[in-house]
Structure formats: C-alpha cells, structure tokens
Design an enzyme around this catalytic site. Structure first.
Site, PDB file in Angstrom:
ATOM      1  N   SER A   1       9.142 -37.350  23.715  1.00 58.85           N
ATOM      2  CA  SER A   1       8.035 -37.741  24.593  1.00 58.85           C
ATOM      3  C   SER A   1       8.319 -38.968  25.437  1.00 58.85           C
ATOM      4  CB  SER A   1       6.771 -37.977  23.757  1.00 58.85           C
ATOM      5  OG  SER A   1       6.336 -36.775  23.169  1.00 58.85           O
TER       6      SER A   1
ATOM      7  N   HIS B   1      -6.284 -31.543  23.163  1.00 57.10           N
ATOM      8  CA  HIS B   1      -6.840 -32.790  23.684  1.00 57.10           C
ATOM      9  C   HIS B   1      -7.948 -32.558  24.707  1.00 57.10           C
ATOM     10  CE1 HIS B   1      -2.835 -34.214  22.234  1.00 57.10           C
ATOM     11  NE2 HIS B   1      -3.506 -35.318  21.973  1.00 57.10           N
TER      12      HIS B   1
ATOM     13  N   CYS C   1      -0.074 -35.943  25.184  1.00 62.58           N
ATOM     14  CA  CYS C   1      -0.447 -34.532  25.178  1.00 62.58           C
ATOM     15  C   CYS C   1       0.691 -33.669  25.737  1.00 62.58           C
ATOM     16  CB  CYS C   1      -1.709 -34.334  26.012  1.00 62.58           C
ATOM     17  SG  CYS C   1      -2.139 -32.608  26.281  1.00 62.58           S
TER      18      CYS C   1
END
Length: 626
Positions: free
Chosen positions: A306, A349, A362
């Site tokens: 991420s 989310h 997300c």
C-alpha cells in the site's frame, strides 16, 4: 708484426675502449643490479569518515613475516626453522607453499601477519638462520564500528587470482604480499581513489639476499579520504533498533538527498574478512536464514504494498481520469473478469474519495483508479518517483526494482499484459518491486515535489561533491498537497491506519503510510473459513511489513522507509520502527517520552532502554577494537 696481427690487436684495443669507456655506464648498471634490489612501498589506504568526521574505516599497523623464494633456498627447511621460533599453524605453512608456487621467485609471500613485537624480535635475532625471511611492519584495515556500517562501507581483503583476472593491466602494487583491496561497498566502488600510488626504495643486499642498507626511498601517494553523508550515531541507532529482525531502514534528507542512515539487519563484523574469516564464521553467516551478508536496504526488492497507492492515484489524477473529490464505492471487493479482488476490510469502506482512500488504505478505490488509467501511465509515474530505476551510488549490487508495463511483460515474460495484472499492481502487488532505498526516494519526492536524487559521498579528499537533481517533478501541486494531507491523517487521524505511531516533538509531526505485501496466495477456501493470521504461519510465509514517512509534515527534513521481512502488518511492526528512527533523527538523540502518546509511553520506554543498552554494549566493543 704482420698486418693481420696488428689488425687483431687494434680490434681488441677498440673493443676494450668500448667496454671500459663507451659502455661503462651500462655495465656499471648491470653490476649494480646484482646487488641492488628495488622494492615497492605500499601506500596508505584512504580513510572513510562519516559526515561528522568520525572514522568508519581506518588503518592500523601490523607486523608480518614474509619469505622470498629465490633468497630462501630450501623453502621447506626455512619454514620448519621458522615454526620453531614463532607459532605457525599447519594451514599457514600449507597456504604459504601454495602461494609461493603461484608467484614469481622474487615476489615476497606473506607467511603470517598480525604477530606480536616479541615474535618479530625472535625472528630478527635468528635472521642468519632464516635466509629469505623478513619481518615487516605494514598497515591493515580496521572498521571501528564493526557491524553498524558493514553493508555500506564494505570491507577489504587480500588480492586474489580472481581479482587479478578481472583486470587487463593490474597495478604492480597488487603483487605486494597480502595487499588489500576493496571487496564490497564503498571500499570496492571507490577502490581506485582510495588505493593510492606505491612508493619505491632501493636497498643493497649481500650474496645471501640479506638487506645491508637502504640507498634511496621515494614515498608513494596515500589514497584519497572519503567522507560519507552518513551520520554514524543515527546509523548505530538504526542498526540497534532493527536488532532481532530481518529488516532494513533508510533515512534520507528531503532537502539534499543525502543518505543519513542505511541499515540492514542482521549484520556482520567486516573485520572478520580483513583478518581472514574462519570456516566456522563463514558457514554461520552463509547459512543463516536471515541472510546477514545481504544488504537488504539497497539490494533487496519487495512488493511495496500500500505504500505504492499514492503513485496509482497520482497517475490517474494527472491523466484526468479521476479527480480528488470523486468517490468510489468499496463493498469489500471488486470483480474483474470473473475474479474477485478483495479489500483488506471485508465489509468494505463505502464511498471514499482520494483523501479517505489513502487514510483508510482502501484497496477497491485503487483497483478502479488503475483500470481507468492503465499500467503504462502507472509505470511512468512510478519511475518519476524513483521506482524501477537503478540509482548510481557507490554500493554493491544496487537493485533497480521493477515498475512493470505492457512492453516489459511481452519482452521478459513473453506474455500479454492482463487487466488483473493492472489491478494487482495498483496496490503494489503482482510484478511491482521496490527496494527500501527506492521507497525512501519516493517518499522524499512526495514530500518535496522535487526530483531528489540520493547522495552518499559528501567529499573526496576535502572536495565537496555536487548535489544532483532537485528540479520540480512537474506535477500538479494540488494533487501532491492532497497526498501529503492524506498521509498526515494516516498517522494523526483517529481512524488512520497508523494512529498509534503518531508523535509530537516541539510541534513537529510526521506523515506516513503503512504497507503490507503478501508473499502467498490466499485461496477462496481460506477466505471462507477465515484468513490465517500471520503469527500462526511459518515465518517465511508471513507478509512483509512496510512503512514510509517524512517529517516534519509542514517542512519536510527526513524521509524514512522500513521493510521488515515477514513481519506481518506494516502499521504494527514496521511503523513503530520508522517512527522511532524519525524521532531520533529529529531530536538528535533519544527523545523525551512526553513526545509519545500517553498510551504508548510504557512500551516506548522499554524500547529505548533496550536499544540504549545495545548501543552502549556495541560502543564499548568499538572502543576496545580501537
């Protein structure tokens, strides 16, 4: 006297005149060659310092015993006599004989080094019984900080036949017995500058080859001294903070690109290689599953997870296929060509914009963004931030990582790019690979908006090296500012994925991003019964934990990247390491516990005490070594 006799006498007279007068200098030189020996004097190797002038690689005097075959006569007999005077192991004698067989008869070969003055004295007293044997004093490399700088500074070792085979015209000084050259790291990459130039001396020897007197001596040129950008105190802290992990950390100056710390754990003592590493030590290092010999910070590459998400979003926004305000719905997964790509949060989310997508990390937001912009634009953006590029640094085997695109897959894999590849790449998985060094560069460029290039050499022989790069990345400043605000909330918003890592040092706070990269595929069956926790898996099957951050948020000074191999969650494992390293850099030492949130001060104090004790123990070892 006949004419013929007169001619012969005349010829002899002419020849005697030639020998005694016209060629007298030549024959005098030949005569001197029989009693005068020319020797090379090893130059002093250049030293390596940190940014504050602390020695990271120094030279120490050592005593050694050498033998010259052409002067020794019966080598076996001489070595046996020597073994009765000083301690010689059978392997020392065997190695000496092997090296003598490979060298020219006039080349000195080192029998043993690092012996005491008492042993030298015994050899000198018995010199008449030891033809061809000499006691010498020379310089040998020593690394005062040992394992703290091993992967960066590197180490030297004796010139090998393999080293010589790589050179078209080897420097004559490489024939000096046990002459040391750089094998890894800065020692290797700046070998030519640090080696120096040999001096010469003429000595008079008798018929037995014993030195009678020195006729002439011309000193050589010492090698260049190198000053690195590293801060040895911060470097020592990083290594101590990583202790117990298979991990790496890079600290980079956001303004200059100077690399302040480059840590890889576990590490090793480079002095072992200088002195001749034992089989037991080599086996222990080589067979260690945590790979202490690997410089993970710049040689290791990992899926960035991420930490890569900002690159995907910036590519989409710069291409005009996504705006910062637009929301994308996350229901916990995205279906692409019949395959489900899951978000880390199974329940999803809901509607998220760019800011919240990064703050909450997300996945589904980035799946959609990537499909809109495509992998080629993502790869271009990744390279703009220093990924998929080999950075020119004086280090061993700097990895280039991988910012894949369609052309790469066709050329390397022989396959067409698939949409699923793009979806995987959007969250730093699949084919995307980055080193911790590259992640630190990416973070510095995110923080500054400039093309910050890494620099590790501050000065060579006092001449400061120029900075490289620094120009604007040419990106929309509004998009960059929103990315920074999102990274700030990752750390400082109550719902941010790294809220527990926040700190406040005199109003200085950081922005960061967590990352977790999978090393195994999670099947549908496993998802149905519940994904196995990292701590319940064998170490080598656990996720890698990643973290990037910069601080202070409002005027970036330091960018930090951390990778803990198979560490699990980025926010819980790598994040605290990055936080502590950043606080240490900002505070110039251990920060006050009040800089930590109240709930984490107890744990922070435990870590500080452990790291401080380890640093003090290593410092004592360094002093003893010095």
């Amino acid at each position: 006297m006949t004419t013929a006799q007169a001619g012969v006498i005349g010829l002899l007279g002419w020849r005697m005149h030639q020998l005694q007068v016209n060629q007298s200098d030549e024959f005098r030189m030949l005569a001197e060659e029989n009693r005068i020996s020319m020797q090379l004097i090893p130059p002093a190797r250049g030293l390596i310092y940190d940014i504050n002038g602390v020695a990271l690689a120094a030279n120490e005097p050592v005593y050694r015993i050498t033998i010259v075959r052409e002067n020794a006569g019966d080598v076996d007999d001489v070595l046996n006599r020597l073994a009765q005077i000083i301690t010689l192991r059978p392997e020392d004698i065997a190695r000496t004989k092997e090296e003598i067989a490979r060298r020219a008869a006039f080349v000195p070969v080192t029998v043993i080094e690092r012996i005491s003055w008492e042993e030298v004295s015994r050899v000198q007293v018995n010199a008449p019984a030891l033809p061809g044997i000499s006691a010498e004093v020379g310089l040998s490399r020593v690394y005062p900080h040992g394992q703290d700088t091993a992967h960066v500074v590197g180490y030297v070792g004796p010139v090998s036949d393999y080293d010589l085979s790589l050179m078209t015209e080897p420097d004559p000084i490489l024939q000096i017995p046990r002459f040391q050259i750089g094998k890894t790291g800065v020692e290797n990459r700046l070998e030519a500058a640090m080696r120096g130039k040999a001096g010469t001396r003429r000595i008079e020897v008798n018929a037995l080859g014993r030195v009678m007197r020195e006729l002439d001596c011309q000193e050589g040129d010492s090698g260049a001294d190198i000053q690195l950008t590293l801060d040895s105190k911060l470097q020592a802290y990083v290594e101590a903070r990583l202790d117990g992990e298979s991990a790496s950390c890079v600290v980079m100056d956001c303004e200059t690109g100077d690399l302040k710390a480059i840590g890889s754990a576990p590490s090793f003592d480079p002095n072992l290689f200088v002195r001749g590493i034992s089989v037991a030590d080599w086996t222990g290092l080589n067979e260690n599953m945590y790979r202490p010999l690997a410089a993970k910070a710049f040689q290791g590459t990992y899926p960035p997870g991420s930490t890569f998400k900002a690159i995907t979003a910036l590519a989409a926004m710069e291409a005009g296929v996504l705006t910062p305000e637009e929301t994308i719905y996350c229901r916990g997964y995205t279906e692409v060509s019949g395959t489900r790509f899951h978000c880390w949060r199974p329940s999803g989310h809901g509607n998220v914009n760019f800011h919240d997508s990064l703050k909450f990390s997300c996945d589904c937001y980035y799946y959609e963004a990537a499909q809109r912009v495509g992998i080629d634009a993502m790869a271009v953006m990744a390279r703009k931030f220093g990924l998929g590029t080999r950075h020119d640094l004086p280090l061993s085997a700097v990895a280039s990582g991988l910012a894949p695109d369609r052309q790469w897959k066709r050329e390397v894999r022989g396959e067409d790019w698939r949409i699923g590849d793009t979806v995987n790449a959007s969250i730093g998985q699949g084919y995307v690979l980055a080193s911790p060094l590259q992640l630190a560069i990416m973070t510095a460029r995110l923080a500054s908006g400039r093309n910050i290039e890494p620099r590790m050499i501050h000065a060579i022989d006092g001449v400061v090296q120029p900075l490289i790069g620094g120009e604007s990345l040419g990106l929309n400043e509004n998009f960059l500012r929103r990315a920074r605000l999102s990274m700030y909330d990752v750390v400082n918003h109550q719902r941010g994925t790294a809220y527990a890592t926040r700190f406040d040092i005199a109003g200085q706070q950081m922005a960061g991003k967590t990352g977790t990269s999978q090393v195994r595929r999670i099947t549908a069956e496993e998802r149905a019964r519940g994904v196995t926790r990292n701590e319940d898996l064998p170490w080598e099957r656990r996720d890698h934990a990643l973290w990037i951050n910069y601080a202070p948020f409002d005027r970036p000074k330091y960018a930090v990247a951390v990778v803990v191999e198979h560490g699990g969650g980025g926010g819980t494992v790598a994040g605290p390491i990055g936080r502590d390293v950043t606080m240490q850099a900002l505070a110039g030492g251990f920060p006050e516990l009040t800089a930590y949130p109240a709930a984490t001060r107890g744990r922070a104090e435990e870590i500080q005490n452990r790291v401080r004790a380890l640093m003090e123990a290593r410092d004592r070892a360094h002093q003893n070594r010095a």
